[in-house]
Design an enzyme around this catalytic site. Structure first.
Site, PDB file in Angstrom:
ATOM      1  N   ASP A 158       0.720  -0.994  -0.132  1.00 41.32           N
ATOM      2  CA  ASP A 158      -0.403  -0.162  -0.011  1.00 41.32           C
ATOM      3  C   ASP A 158       1.371   1.216  -0.451  1.00 41.32           C
ATOM      4  O   ASP A 158       1.840   1.672   1.075  1.00 41.32           O
ATOM      5  CB  ASP A 158      -0.953   0.197   1.404  1.00 41.32           C
ATOM      6  CG  ASP A 158      -1.742   0.999   1.262  1.00 41.32           C
ATOM      7  OD1 ASP A 158      -3.352   0.801   0.384  1.00 41.32           O
ATOM      8  OD2 ASP A 158      -1.466   2.339   1.670  1.00 41.32           O
ATOM      9  N   ASN A 161      -2.793  13.096  -3.785  1.00 46.31           N
ATOM     10  CA  ASN A 161      -3.708  13.654  -4.644  1.00 46.31           C
ATOM     11  C   ASN A 161      -3.738  14.478  -4.643  1.00 46.31           C
ATOM     12  O   ASN A 161      -4.352  15.272  -5.029  1.00 46.31           O
ATOM     13  CB  ASN A 161      -4.687  12.065  -4.633  1.00 46.31           C
ATOM     14  CG  ASN A 161      -4.615  11.032  -5.721  1.00 46.31           C
ATOM     15  OD1 ASN A 161      -4.015  11.188  -6.686  1.00 46.31           O
ATOM     16  ND2 ASN A 161      -4.962  10.259  -5.239  1.00 46.31           N
ATOM     17  N   GLU A 210      -4.334   2.338  -4.280  1.00 45.73           N
ATOM     18  CA  GLU A 210      -3.432   2.628  -4.618  1.00 45.73           C
ATOM     19  C   GLU A 210      -2.702   0.795  -3.896  1.00 45.73           C
ATOM     20  O   GLU A 210      -1.851   1.438  -2.898  1.00 45.73           O
ATOM     21  CB  GLU A 210      -2.876   3.247  -3.591  1.00 45.73           C
ATOM     22  CG  GLU A 210      -3.607   3.252  -1.540  1.00 45.73           C
ATOM     23  CD  GLU A 210      -4.605   4.272  -1.806  1.00 45.73           C
ATOM     24  OE1 GLU A 210      -5.003   4.373  -0.487  1.00 45.73           O
ATOM     25  OE2 GLU A 210      -5.369   3.605  -2.506  1.00 45.73           O
ATOM     26  N   ASP A 263      -2.164   9.319 -10.539  1.00 49.13           N
ATOM     27  CA  ASP A 263      -2.406   8.310 -11.649  1.00 49.13           C
ATOM     28  C   ASP A 263      -0.324   7.903 -12.029  1.00 49.13           C
ATOM     29  O   ASP A 263      -0.468   6.733 -12.552  1.00 49.13           O
ATOM     30  CB  ASP A 263      -2.402   8.337 -12.433  1.00 49.13           C
ATOM     31  CG  ASP A 263      -4.267   8.920 -12.609  1.00 49.13           C
ATOM     32  OD1 ASP A 263      -4.534   8.049 -11.272  1.00 49.13           O
ATOM     33  OD2 ASP A 263      -5.779   8.919 -13.698  1.00 49.13           O
TER      34      ASP A 263
END
Length: 500
Positions: free
Chosen positions: A373, A381, A417, A390
């Site tokens: 993770d 983000n 993620e 991305d």
């Protein structure tokens, strides 16, 4: 008796005329069906070739971005340049289409090349890619028009990137060239008929590649063609029937615009060739109709037998069509790659995991699972935006994939993620070492993450291992154990590996 024969002949004649009309309708219906199926085939082929071209260019992009980063870190002076030279010497094994990689300084003079030409020096200041980067501040890659390589004398496509110093001043260009011959070789393996063609066109209308090749059109601008003035304005993909400006042959063609690079792939098949099979079939049916008209007056039984045979043929054609539609549906379901990260997607993981467990159980081996993770990804983000998020996912996925090179492992995007890695026949110690290697490689990449206390992108990893014979068929218990270990890694401060 004669009256009965008359009515019998009349009935047979009328019945045959009806059949003749139906067969005539079938001829034209089969033509429409042939064209529709051809449209489906060429659009699928154009999408496949679009994916192929994107994959090649993406590999090239990764290489020149790596080189660009190295120049920013080490500079482009001796002896640091030798580190870059070592990197260049290994690139031919990654991209078979690779022609050369060259670094130019701000004057266009060659500093370093993967392949040297047998003469002193080389200057690229007159090349379109050099002029573009010198005049534009963008650090994105630039896919230039096709040019003739000064190394091999053959047509190539250029992928380049601007080099800057710490003050963002222009320092030069790194350029990677791809052999057009390799693309043509791949295109040539596809069955598109004698007069078929495949093209790769830039988003500005420049013809990059065309198979079969015609050098006088390579690099020409076709931005005034219907493809750009009409079709691409309505959709990024589709089909149409047009007469080629290159050789004036009417073709059914499909186009697919790449969302990442803007390149347009077209696949065209000659209309005349495409209808050869239908035309042959139509001629046979027409001859059959004429023959049966002559026979109808003499043998009603033959007429009914022929009708029965054709009904059976129609049934077989319908069954064949249904089988083809079913096969197409199955092919769609076979899509198993995550479009963002190029790793296996969740569906492929769910499909492969039970099979791997079963294989390990048969061999009485262990199996390990890593749940990875990205730390503080929501903060990433929020700070940099989802497009940068991305790109972060793509880079982390690439590092994971590279870390598993030469290992018997399956890496997939598990969701958001999160990534998952299946390690068949891996004992706990090996699984832990692999997890730590991945964690180290991601930290070493130094992907800036100012919203993280670590300052760079990092990951937390949960590792779970067990004998395959002790795991339930779908592996839920192993996944839950890995998830628990991942939770512990996060709770303990992140950027670490926790094992169960």
């Amino acid at each position: 008796m004669k009256k009965k024969k008359f009515y019998l002949s009349l009935i047979i004649t009328v019945a045959f005329l009806i059949v003749s009309v139906l067969l005539t309708f079938q001829i034209f219906s089969a033509r429409t069906q042939t064209i529709n199926e051809l449209n489906i085939n060429v659009i699928n082929l154009s999408r496949t070739l679009d994916t192929y071209s994107e994959g090649v260019i993406r590999q090239g992009e990764m290489i020149i971005k790596t080189i660009s980063s190295m120049t920013e870190i080490y500079g482009i002076k001796q002896p640091e340049i030798e580190r870059i030279r070592t990197l260049l010497s290994d690139q031919t094994t990654f991209i078979e289409q690779l022609n050369n990689i060259v670094i130019y300084d701000d004057k266009g003079n060659e500093i370093l090349a993967m392949r040297n030409i047998p003469r002193w020096g080389r200057n690229g200041a007159d090349r379109s890619f050099f002029i573009y980067h010198r005049n534009n501040l963008s650090k994105d890659i630039y896919i230039g028009p096709p040019v003739i390589s000064r190394t091999t004398g053959k047509w190539v496509i250029t992928i380049s990137k601007r080099l800057e110093d710490e003050n963002r001043m222009f320092r030069g260009v790194v350029v990677l060239t791809l052999n057009i011959e390799n693309f043509l070789e791949t295109y040539g393996k596809l069955d598109i008929g004698k007069n078929g063609s495949i093209s790769l066109i830039s988003d500005s209308g420049i013809l990059m590649i065309r198979f079969p090749i015609n050098e006088k059109f390579t690099g020409k601008i076709f931005s005034d063609s219907l493809l750009f003035t009409s079709y691409l304005k309505k959709s990024d993909s589709g089909t149409a029937t047009v007469i080629s400006r290159v050789d004036h042959i009417e073709r059914i063609f499909a186009f697919q615009k790449n969302k990442r690079y803007g390149l347009v792939t077209t696949v065209a098949v000659s209309t005349d060739e495409a209808l050869n099979s239908w035309r042959h079939h139509a001629e046979i049916l027409g001859a059959t109709i004429i023959f049966l008209i002559g026979c109808a007056f003499f043998s009603g039984g033959y007429v009914f037998k022929e009708i029965s045979r054709r009904m059976q043929l129609n049934k077989e054609l319908a069954n064949a069509k249904e089988s083809l539609l079913s096969a197409n549906a199955q092919l769609k379901e076979m899509a198993s790659v995550d479009s963002l990260t190029a790793l296996a997607n969740r569906r492929e993981f769910d499909h492969a995991f039970p099979k791997i467990i079963q294989d390990c159980a048969i061999n009485k081996k262990s199996i390990s699972l890593l749940l990875i993770d990205i730390d503080f990804f929501k903060n990433y983000n929020d700070k940099y935006g989802h497009l940068s998020g991305d790109e972060c996912l793509r880079k982390v996925a690439g590092i994971i994939k590279e870390s598993l090179t030469d290992l018997n492992a399956v890496a997939a995007r598990y969701g958001g993620e999160e990534f998952v890695v299946i390690l068949p026949e891996a004992e706990p110690e090996l699984a832990k070492n692999i997890a730590e290697s991945i964690t180290h490689n991601i930290i070493s990449e130094k992907l800036i993450h100012e919203a993280s206390p670590f300052g760079v992108v990092s990951v937390s990893t949960g590792v779970s291992s067990a004998a395959a014979t002790d795991i339930d068929d779908d592996g839920t218990s192993l996944i839950e154990s890995a998830d628990t270990a991942l939770y512990r890694a996060k709770y303990s401060g992140r950027n670490q590996v926790n094992t169960i």
